[in-house]
Design a protein around this motif. Structure first.
Motif, PDB file in Angstrom:
ATOM      1  N   ARG A 189      42.803  76.362  19.757  1.00  0.00           N
ATOM      2  CA  ARG A 189      43.004  75.911  18.524  1.00  0.00           C
ATOM      3  C   ARG A 189      44.498  75.648  18.616  1.00  0.00           C
ATOM      4  NH1 ARG A 189      38.818  74.710  15.647  1.00  0.00           N
ATOM      5  NH2 ARG A 189      37.196  76.456  15.384  1.00  0.00           N
ATOM      6  N   ARG A 190      45.392  76.158  19.376  1.00  0.00           N
ATOM      7  CA  ARG A 190      46.810  76.022  19.360  1.00  0.00           C
ATOM      8  C   ARG A 190      47.137  74.869  20.086  1.00  0.00           C
ATOM      9  NH1 ARG A 190      47.152  81.685  21.197  1.00  0.00           N
ATOM     10  NH2 ARG A 190      47.322  80.912  23.390  1.00  0.00           N
ATOM     11  N   ALA A 191      46.314  74.351  21.151  1.00  0.00           N
ATOM     12  CA  ALA A 191      46.521  73.034  21.484  1.00  0.00           C
ATOM     13  C   ALA A 191      45.922  72.016  20.713  1.00  0.00           C
ATOM     14  CB  ALA A 191      45.563  72.848  22.857  1.00  0.00           C
ATOM     15  N   GLU A 192      45.043  72.246  19.821  1.00  0.00           N
ATOM     16  CA  GLU A 192      44.706  71.305  18.837  1.00  0.00           C
ATOM     17  C   GLU A 192      45.761  71.048  17.767  1.00  0.00           C
ATOM     18  OE1 GLU A 192      40.566  70.317  16.102  1.00  0.00           O
ATOM     19  OE2 GLU A 192      41.307  72.431  16.277  1.00  0.00           O
ATOM     20  N   ILE A 193      46.336  72.386  17.189  1.00  0.00           N
ATOM     21  CA  ILE A 193      47.027  72.144  15.905  1.00  0.00           C
ATOM     22  C   ILE A 193      48.407  71.739  16.455  1.00  0.00           C
ATOM     23  CG2 ILE A 193      48.338  73.480  14.347  1.00  0.00           C
ATOM     24  CD1 ILE A 193      45.725  74.978  14.143  1.00  0.00           C
ATOM     25  N   GLY A 194      48.852  72.172  17.460  1.00  0.00           N
ATOM     26  CA  GLY A 194      50.265  71.769  17.962  1.00  0.00           C
ATOM     27  C   GLY A 194      50.666  70.921  18.822  1.00  0.00           C
ATOM     28  N   MET A 195      49.578  70.381  19.502  1.00  0.00           N
ATOM     29  CA  MET A 195      49.687  69.253  20.589  1.00  0.00           C
ATOM     30  C   MET A 195      48.727  68.092  20.327  1.00  0.00           C
ATOM     31  SD  MET A 195      51.524  68.409  23.134  1.00  0.00           S
ATOM     32  CE  MET A 195      52.462  69.860  23.333  1.00  0.00           C
ATOM     33  N   HIS A 196      47.601  68.153  20.303  1.00  0.00           N
ATOM     34  CA  HIS A 196      46.739  66.981  20.365  1.00  0.00           C
ATOM     35  C   HIS A 196      46.086  66.470  19.060  1.00  0.00           C
ATOM     36  CE1 HIS A 196      46.589  67.263  24.998  1.00  0.00           C
ATOM     37  NE2 HIS A 196      45.943  68.704  24.526  1.00  0.00           N
ATOM     38  N   HIS A 197      45.989  67.561  18.159  1.00  0.00           N
ATOM     39  CA  HIS A 197      45.625  67.323  16.848  1.00  0.00           C
ATOM     40  C   HIS A 197      44.101  66.897  16.473  1.00  0.00           C
ATOM     41  CE1 HIS A 197      49.770  67.784  16.177  1.00  0.00           C
ATOM     42  NE2 HIS A 197      50.224  66.561  16.731  1.00  0.00           N
ATOM     43  N   HIS A 198      43.473  66.249  17.642  1.00  0.00           N
ATOM     44  CA  HIS A 198      42.117  65.813  17.695  1.00  0.00           C
ATOM     45  C   HIS A 198      41.544  65.766  18.977  1.00  0.00           C
ATOM     46  CE1 HIS A 198      38.696  63.693  15.945  1.00  0.00           C
ATOM     47  NE2 HIS A 198      38.575  62.919  17.055  1.00  0.00           N
ATOM     48  N   ILE A 199      40.779  66.857  19.089  1.00  0.00           N
ATOM     49  CA  ILE A 199      40.137  66.954  20.528  1.00  0.00           C
ATOM     50  C   ILE A 199      38.623  66.985  20.432  1.00  0.00           C
ATOM     51  CG2 ILE A 199      42.073  68.452  21.352  1.00  0.00           C
ATOM     52  CD1 ILE A 199      40.397  70.818  20.911  1.00  0.00           C
ATOM     53  N   ALA A 200      37.915  66.151  19.602  1.00  0.00           N
ATOM     54  CA  ALA A 200      36.633  66.151  19.163  1.00  0.00           C
ATOM     55  C   ALA A 200      35.898  65.067  19.937  1.00  0.00           C
ATOM     56  CB  ALA A 200      36.353  66.014  17.490  1.00  0.00           C
TER      57      ALA A 200
ATOM     58  N   PRO B   2      33.304  62.747  22.187  1.00  0.00           N
ATOM     59  CA  PRO B   2      32.980  62.892  23.798  1.00  0.00           C
ATOM     60  C   PRO B   2      34.080  63.636  24.697  1.00  0.00           C
ATOM     61  CG  PRO B   2      33.877  60.812  23.060  1.00  0.00           C
ATOM     62  CD  PRO B   2      33.782  61.478  21.667  1.00  0.00           C
ATOM     63  N   TYR B   3      35.285  63.661  24.186  1.00  0.00           N
ATOM     64  CA  TYR B   3      36.273  64.363  24.875  1.00  0.00           C
ATOM     65  C   TYR B   3      36.598  65.749  24.876  1.00  0.00           C
ATOM     66  CZ  TYR B   3      37.529  59.491  24.314  1.00  0.00           C
ATOM     67  OH  TYR B   3      37.463  58.028  24.453  1.00  0.00           O
ATOM     68  N   LEU B   4      35.782  66.577  23.943  1.00  0.00           N
ATOM     69  CA  LEU B   4      35.825  68.062  23.576  1.00  0.00           C
ATOM     70  C   LEU B   4      35.771  68.866  24.757  1.00  0.00           C
ATOM     71  CD1 LEU B   4      36.418  70.266  21.576  1.00  0.00           C
ATOM     72  CD2 LEU B   4      33.882  70.070  20.986  1.00  0.00           C
ATOM     73  N   ASN B   5      34.665  68.237  25.826  1.00  0.00           N
ATOM     74  CA  ASN B   5      34.444  69.076  27.024  1.00  0.00           C
ATOM     75  C   ASN B   5      35.337  68.995  27.909  1.00  0.00           C
ATOM     76  OD1 ASN B   5      32.335  70.667  28.198  1.00  0.00           O
ATOM     77  ND2 ASN B   5      32.234  68.682  29.679  1.00  0.00           N
ATOM     78  N   ASP B   6      36.015  67.836  27.971  1.00  0.00           N
ATOM     79  CA  ASP B   6      37.292  67.867  28.895  1.00  0.00           C
ATOM     80  C   ASP B   6      38.226  68.787  28.477  1.00  0.00           C
ATOM     81  OD1 ASP B   6      36.151  65.939  30.573  1.00  0.00           O
ATOM     82  OD2 ASP B   6      36.523  64.389  29.408  1.00  0.00           O
ATOM     83  N   TYR B   7      38.767  69.124  27.284  1.00  0.00           N
ATOM     84  CA  TYR B   7      40.002  69.613  26.596  1.00  0.00           C
ATOM     85  C   TYR B   7      39.298  71.142  26.640  1.00  0.00           C
ATOM     86  CZ  TYR B   7      42.228  65.560  24.482  1.00  0.00           C
ATOM     87  OH  TYR B   7      42.976  64.546  24.378  1.00  0.00           O
ATOM     88  N   ALA B   8      38.224  71.488  26.740  1.00  0.00           N
ATOM     89  CA  ALA B   8      37.592  72.984  26.638  1.00  0.00           C
ATOM     90  C   ALA B   8      37.924  73.510  28.193  1.00  0.00           C
ATOM     91  CB  ALA B   8      36.242  73.245  26.255  1.00  0.00           C
ATOM     92  N   HIS B   9      37.587  72.417  29.293  1.00  0.00           N
ATOM     93  CA  HIS B   9      37.611  73.148  30.508  1.00  0.00           C
ATOM     94  C   HIS B   9      39.030  73.041  30.898  1.00  0.00           C
ATOM     95  CE1 HIS B   9      33.416  71.684  31.093  1.00  0.00           C
ATOM     96  NE2 HIS B   9      33.457  72.783  31.876  1.00  0.00           N
ATOM     97  N   GLU B  10      39.941  72.240  30.400  1.00  0.00           N
ATOM     98  CA  GLU B  10      41.545  72.249  30.642  1.00  0.00           C
ATOM     99  C   GLU B  10      41.961  73.459  30.113  1.00  0.00           C
ATOM    100  OE1 GLU B  10      45.888  70.525  29.317  1.00  0.00           O
ATOM    101  OE2 GLU B  10      44.099  69.382  28.379  1.00  0.00           O
ATOM    102  N   MET B  11      41.590  74.011  28.903  1.00  0.00           N
ATOM    103  CA  MET B  11      42.195  75.093  28.332  1.00  0.00           C
ATOM    104  C   MET B  11      41.610  76.563  29.112  1.00  0.00           C
ATOM    105  SD  MET B  11      44.476  74.166  26.349  1.00  0.00           S
ATOM    106  CE  MET B  11      44.711  72.585  26.193  1.00  0.00           C
ATOM    107  N   ALA B  12      40.474  76.341  29.508  1.00  0.00           N
ATOM    108  CA  ALA B  12      39.587  77.243  30.185  1.00  0.00           C
ATOM    109  C   ALA B  12      40.567  77.600  31.558  1.00  0.00           C
ATOM    110  CB  ALA B  12      38.332  77.216  30.746  1.00  0.00           C
ATOM    111  N   TRP B  13      41.099  76.542  32.210  1.00  0.00           N
ATOM    112  CA  TRP B  13      41.883  76.590  33.301  1.00  0.00           C
ATOM    113  C   TRP B  13      42.969  77.169  33.249  1.00  0.00           C
ATOM    114  CZ3 TRP B  13      46.559  74.590  35.107  1.00  0.00           C
ATOM    115  CH2 TRP B  13      46.639  74.901  36.450  1.00  0.00           C
ATOM    116  N   ARG B  14      43.816  76.799  31.942  1.00  0.00           N
ATOM    117  CA  ARG B  14      44.957  77.464  31.720  1.00  0.00           C
ATOM    118  C   ARG B  14      45.046  78.774  31.323  1.00  0.00           C
ATOM    119  NH1 ARG B  14      48.723  73.400  31.213  1.00  0.00           N
ATOM    120  NH2 ARG B  14      48.205  71.128  30.825  1.00  0.00           N
ATOM    121  N   GLU B  15      43.948  79.249  30.830  1.00  0.00           N
ATOM    122  CA  GLU B  15      43.706  80.540  30.298  1.00  0.00           C
ATOM    123  C   GLU B  15      43.494  81.374  31.804  1.00  0.00           C
ATOM    124  OE1 GLU B  15      43.225  83.799  27.547  1.00  0.00           O
ATOM    125  OE2 GLU B  15      44.078  81.713  27.385  1.00  0.00           O
ATOM    126  N   ASP B  16      42.838  80.900  32.550  1.00  0.00           N
ATOM    127  CA  ASP B  16      42.553  81.665  33.841  1.00  0.00           C
ATOM    128  C   ASP B  16      43.934  81.552  34.799  1.00  0.00           C
ATOM    129  OD1 ASP B  16      39.890  82.318  33.093  1.00  0.00           O
ATOM    130  OD2 ASP B  16      39.220  80.340  34.315  1.00  0.00           O
TER     131      ASP B  16
END
Length: 335
Positions: A269-280, A282-296
């Motif tokens: 949510r922070r990435a969506e609101i503060g950086m990308h604004h639209h992560i829906a 066909p690209y949503l899966n890519d952003y989800a994996h990026e944020m999972a990596w950043r979280e880990d």
């Protein structure tokens, strides 16, 4: 909050503010000359052989070096290759130092880094930065797409995309749960987060559709923590040990807790609101994996993160999704 250091007032210091988190700067990478950047690139690509080239076709370490060009010829299969052959950067036109700078910039974004900012930082077209950033996301997410979760696992789902929330005026309020008030673009990100382990997301259209995938990717003997949503009721019938927490009453009751999964969604949510604004879409899966990596990797210093992102891209084969994307040679399939 990670007590990586102590401030003058004795309060715990956030890890990102500590000196331990800073092991690399973009300026350090940008100051490399061409030879230094090339040696660093080789060192990342062939880290197992300390930068010595290995043929990507047959795995032979005996090669001929060309004096005029930075390419090699394998003594075994007699095929030529370069440091980017067979990698995500195969056929690249951007100089190697610029690729390293791009990886450093991408890594340093705690909430991600937009393609527009990356294009300005690299002084390249937006199209170039857009594809480059998505190639890095694909490389980071490739190893987790089919990985199984084990141990104590927290699962949850959150919907993204398809709707921009207007100002909260009474006359604008409509029931978004009704089909007539939806545009069909919303998708739900499902996360399986191991306690003390990895964060494994995937995308489906509706939360209930995730149960079949969860059955396949949760190892027997694991304990799953979930909230009160009825979508997770089917997990009982699959023979999975499930503990439930009702979030309308508490966030943790000593038996079940999904705060780790909620933390992952907070990062998206922070990435969506503060950086990308639209992560829906066909690209949503890519952003989800990026944020999972950043979280880990949130407790890892940025120098090590830089090497991990570079290695992920250099061991990943050329992207079939992003090669020729702007020429429409390949279209991105919806998630």
């Amino acid at each position: 909050m990670h007590a990586a250091g102590r401030s003058g007032k004795g309060r715990g210091q956030h890890f990102l503010l500590s000196a331990a988190a800073r092991r690399l700067s973009v300026a350090q990478v940008a100051r490399l000359d061409d030879d230094e950047a090339y040696r660093l690139f080789c060192g990342i690509r062939w880290c197992a052989t300390e930068g010595e080239p290995v043929c990507p076709h047959c795995g032979c370490v005996a090669v001929y070096r060309h004096a005029k060009r930075r390419i090699f010829t394998c003594k075994s299969c007699v095929r030529q290759f370069s440091v980017t052959s067979g990698t995500m950067f195969h056929g690249r036109k951007m100089p190697i130092r610029d690729l390293l700078v791009a990886i450093a910039i991408f890594t340093n974004g705690a909430k991600g880094h937009s393609a527009l900012h990356l294009a300005r930082d690299l002084s390249c077209q937006y199209k170039t930065a857009f594809v480059l950033a998505h190639k890095l996301r694909e490389a980071l997410g490739s190893e987790t797409k089919t990985r199984e979760a084990m141990g104590t696992i927290e699962i949850d789902g959150a919907y993204f995309g398809g709707y921009v929330k207007p100002a909260n005026w009474r006359e604008n309020r409509v029931d978004r749960r009704l089909a007539k008030n939806q545009n069909g673009k919303r998708r739900v990100v499902i996360v399986m987060r191991e306690r003390g382990g990895r964060t494994l997301p995937f995308v489906v259209r509706h939360e209930v559709q995730s149960v079949e995938t969860l059955e396949k990717r949760i190892r027997p003997g694991s304990t799953v923590h979930a909230d009160e949503a009825r979508s997770w009721d089917a997990l009982y019938y699959a023979g999975i040990d499930v503990k439930r927490i009702n979030h309308q009453e508490a966030y943790s009751d000593g038996e079940a807790c999904t705060n780790g999964a909620e933390s992952f969604f907070s990062r998206i949510r922070r990435a969506e609101i503060g950086m990308h604004h639209h992560i829906a879409g066909p690209y949503l899966n890519d952003y989800a994996h990026e944020m999972a990596w950043r979280e880990d990797a949130r407790r890892i210093d940025n120098g090590t993160q830089f090497l991990l992102v570079g290695l992920a891209a250099l061991i990943h084969p050329p992207s079939t999704r992003w090669k020729g994307y702007w020429q429409r040679a390949k279209r991105i399939a919806p998630s």
